[in-house]
Design a protein around this motif. Sequence first.
Motif, PDB file in Angstrom:
ATOM      1  N   PHE A  91       0.824  -1.211   0.000  1.00 26.67           N
ATOM      2  CA  PHE A  91       0.000   0.000   0.000  1.00 26.67           C
ATOM      3  C   PHE A  91       0.855   1.256   0.000  1.00 26.67           C
ATOM      4  O   PHE A  91       0.421   2.318   0.422  1.00 26.67           O
ATOM      5  N   ASP A  92       2.100   1.096  -0.455  1.00 27.23           N
ATOM      6  CA  ASP A  92       3.045   2.210  -0.472  1.00 27.23           C
ATOM      7  C   ASP A  92       2.422   3.426  -1.153  1.00 27.23           C
ATOM      8  O   ASP A  92       1.912   3.333  -2.263  1.00 27.23           O
ATOM      9  N   MET A  93       2.455   4.572  -0.465  1.00 22.44           N
ATOM     10  CA  MET A  93       1.865   5.757  -1.075  1.00 22.44           C
ATOM     11  C   MET A  93       2.932   6.751  -1.547  1.00 22.44           C
ATOM     12  O   MET A  93       2.600   7.865  -1.932  1.00 22.44           O
ATOM     13  N   SER A  94       4.220   6.331  -1.527  1.00 24.19           N
ATOM     14  CA  SER A  94       5.213   7.286  -2.024  1.00 24.19           C
ATOM     15  C   SER A  94       4.972   7.434  -3.523  1.00 24.19           C
ATOM     16  O   SER A  94       4.457   6.538  -4.175  1.00 24.19           O
ATOM     17  N   GLY A  95       5.332   8.595  -4.052  1.00 27.36           N
ATOM     18  CA  GLY A  95       5.029   8.857  -5.458  1.00 27.36           C
ATOM     19  C   GLY A  95       3.673   9.501  -5.623  1.00 27.36           C
ATOM     20  O   GLY A  95       3.113   9.526  -6.712  1.00 27.36           O
ATOM     21  N   GLY A  96       3.117  10.000  -4.529  1.00 27.62           N
ATOM     22  CA  GLY A  96       1.931  10.852  -4.626  1.00 27.62           C
ATOM     23  C   GLY A  96       0.586  10.146  -4.622  1.00 27.62           C
ATOM     24  O   GLY A  96      -0.428  10.752  -4.946  1.00 27.62           O
ATOM     25  N   LYS A  97       0.544   8.854  -4.260  1.00 28.42           N
ATOM     26  CA  LYS A  97      -0.751   8.175  -4.231  1.00 28.42           C
ATOM     27  C   LYS A  97      -1.581   8.683  -3.061  1.00 28.42           C
ATOM     28  O   LYS A  97      -1.052   9.034  -2.019  1.00 28.42           O
ATOM     29  N   LYS A  98      -2.896   8.718  -3.246  1.00 31.76           N
ATOM     30  CA  LYS A  98      -3.790   9.259  -2.211  1.00 31.76           C
ATOM     31  C   LYS A  98      -4.197   8.195  -1.210  1.00 31.76           C
ATOM     32  O   LYS A  98      -5.200   7.523  -1.372  1.00 31.76           O
ATOM     33  N   GLY A  99      -3.369   8.026  -0.203  1.00 32.32           N
ATOM     34  CA  GLY A  99      -3.684   7.083   0.863  1.00 32.32           C
ATOM     35  C   GLY A  99      -2.795   5.856   0.809  1.00 32.32           C
ATOM     36  O   GLY A  99      -2.249   5.505  -0.241  1.00 32.32           O
ATOM     37  N   GLY A 100      -2.630   5.214   1.966  1.00 33.63           N
ATOM     38  CA  GLY A 100      -1.811   4.014   2.038  1.00 33.63           C
ATOM     39  C   GLY A 100      -0.761   4.129   3.125  1.00 33.63           C
ATOM     40  O   GLY A 100      -0.923   4.865   4.103  1.00 33.63           O
ATOM     41  N   PHE A 101       0.342   3.397   2.918  1.00 30.71           N
ATOM     42  CA  PHE A 101       1.394   3.284   3.932  1.00 30.71           C
ATOM     43  C   PHE A 101       2.628   4.069   3.516  1.00 30.71           C
ATOM     44  O   PHE A 101       2.971   4.105   2.339  1.00 30.71           O
ATOM     45  N   ILE A 102       3.282   4.694   4.479  1.00 38.41           N
ATOM     46  CA  ILE A 102       4.551   5.357   4.164  1.00 38.41           C
ATOM     47  C   ILE A 102       5.414   5.462   5.420  1.00 38.41           C
ATOM     48  O   ILE A 102       4.884   5.526   6.528  1.00 38.41           O
ATOM     49  N   VAL A 103       6.710   5.457   5.207  1.00 39.69           N
ATOM     50  CA  VAL A 103       7.643   5.624   6.316  1.00 39.69           C
ATOM     51  C   VAL A 103       8.015   7.100   6.404  1.00 39.69           C
ATOM     52  O   VAL A 103       8.216   7.748   5.384  1.00 39.69           O
ATOM     53  N   SER A 104       8.080   7.620   7.628  1.00 39.93           N
ATOM     54  CA  SER A 104       8.520   9.000   7.902  1.00 39.93           C
ATOM     55  C   SER A 104       7.530  10.044   7.451  1.00 39.93           C
ATOM     56  O   SER A 104       6.331   9.858   7.528  1.00 39.93           O
ATOM     57  N   SER A 105       8.076  11.126   6.897  1.00 37.55           N
ATOM     58  CA  SER A 105       7.218  12.264   6.618  1.00 37.55           C
ATOM     59  C   SER A 105       6.849  12.254   5.149  1.00 37.55           C
ATOM     60  O   SER A 105       7.446  11.559   4.351  1.00 37.55           O
ATOM     61  N   HIS A 106       5.841  13.023   4.798  1.00 35.66           N
ATOM     62  CA  HIS A 106       5.445  13.041   3.393  1.00 35.66           C
ATOM     63  C   HIS A 106       5.994  14.240   2.642  1.00 35.66           C
ATOM     64  O   HIS A 106       5.770  14.400   1.485  1.00 35.66           O
ATOM     65  N   LEU A 107       6.679  15.114   3.354  1.00 33.56           N
ATOM     66  CA  LEU A 107       7.248  16.282   2.683  1.00 33.56           C
ATOM     67  C   LEU A 107       8.508  15.888   1.925  1.00 33.56           C
ATOM     68  O   LEU A 107       9.450  15.371   2.506  1.00 33.56           O
TER      69      LEU A 107
END
Length: 365
Positions: free
Chosen positions: A104-120
């Motif tokens: 569910f990796d949301m890195s790359g701008g997907k709207k929702g899911g899982f990510i490590v650390s910050s989104h900035l």
Amino acid sequence: MASPKTLTTLADENTFESRFIRDEDERPKIAHNNFSNEIPIISIAGIDEANEQREEICKRIVEACEEWGIFQVVDHGVDTKLISEMTRLAREFFALSPEEKLRFDMSGGKKGGFIVSSHLQGEAVQDWREIVTYFSYPIKSRDYSRWPEKPEEWKKVTEEYSEKLMSLSCKLLQVLSEAMGLEKDALTKACVDMDQKVVVNFYPKCPKPDLTLGLKRHTDPGTITLLFQDQVGGLQATKDNGKTWITVQPVEGAFVVNLGDHGHILSNGRFKNADHQAVVNSNHSRLSIATFQNPSPDAIVYPLKIRDGEKSLLEEPITFAEMYRRKMSKDLEIARLKKLAKEKQLQDLEISVKFEAKPMDKILA
Ligand code: OGA
Ligand code: NI
């Protein structure tokens, strides 16, 4: 092939990566479990009846918003069982293997899911947290493909949780609208079709909690945030621009309520947008569930009430999307300047080391 890394995997390693090390001025000043009772704990039992008790409750809420922009609510009517189901499922999610979570990796701008650390993007230092997030309101724009299908009951429970928290938020916004001398739906109406986003934060235990932050200092961009936290502690707030911090005392079953930038602007600064951060510790992982109520992106932002003698916080009305864009670009600019300053400091250090090294060489020669 080595398995992909999440923070939960890094937490078990002996080394501490420099990407999590904060500059000294950003590091925690006070321990995760040195609790303060300065943030009011307010029971809202009886808030639905129009009587003296309601007035007393509202007065306390308003005072807390004027002083801190944070308070805790108890007797809020959200079912304890629902909350414990929600936290149980959230813990189960974070306990899944890195591969499962990264589906569910949301890195790359997907709207929702899982990510490590910050989104900035472009941040020099990273937060010691993992998150799973989903957008729950408006209902028509829910994208269930971004909601984890594991653990199994996740979707059903989170839907109910979202709904209950949306109505609690609106109830609290009514109190603030009335305090501003407006009709009780004024603040929710200013949000047009209110957005809601749920962010489940998981802060694994950390080998070097004094050097890092779970979530760096910030104000929430939206109108009002409801945070459910476990009993570990780690949420900190400041009302003197970071000089002194307090750790919010975890209270069983309570929601920590805080106002964001939008709530601050609508009240023309009367209500504070709480300045806060989360610290971590080496003994316990910590879970918190933040539910953000935001205006819709095209809602027009402007103070709803400007009191006599006050100047508007905004020169002109802008959309919430524009307000958010300005906040992000300001944050990025600060991050960029910090990075530059750090590089320059390093360069200066190298120059001075070289410079000082010469006589030393001679002495040794
Ligand atoms: C947030 C937040 C604090 C915490 O998610 O915006 O401030 O204690 N969380 O997790
Ligand atoms: Ni926050």
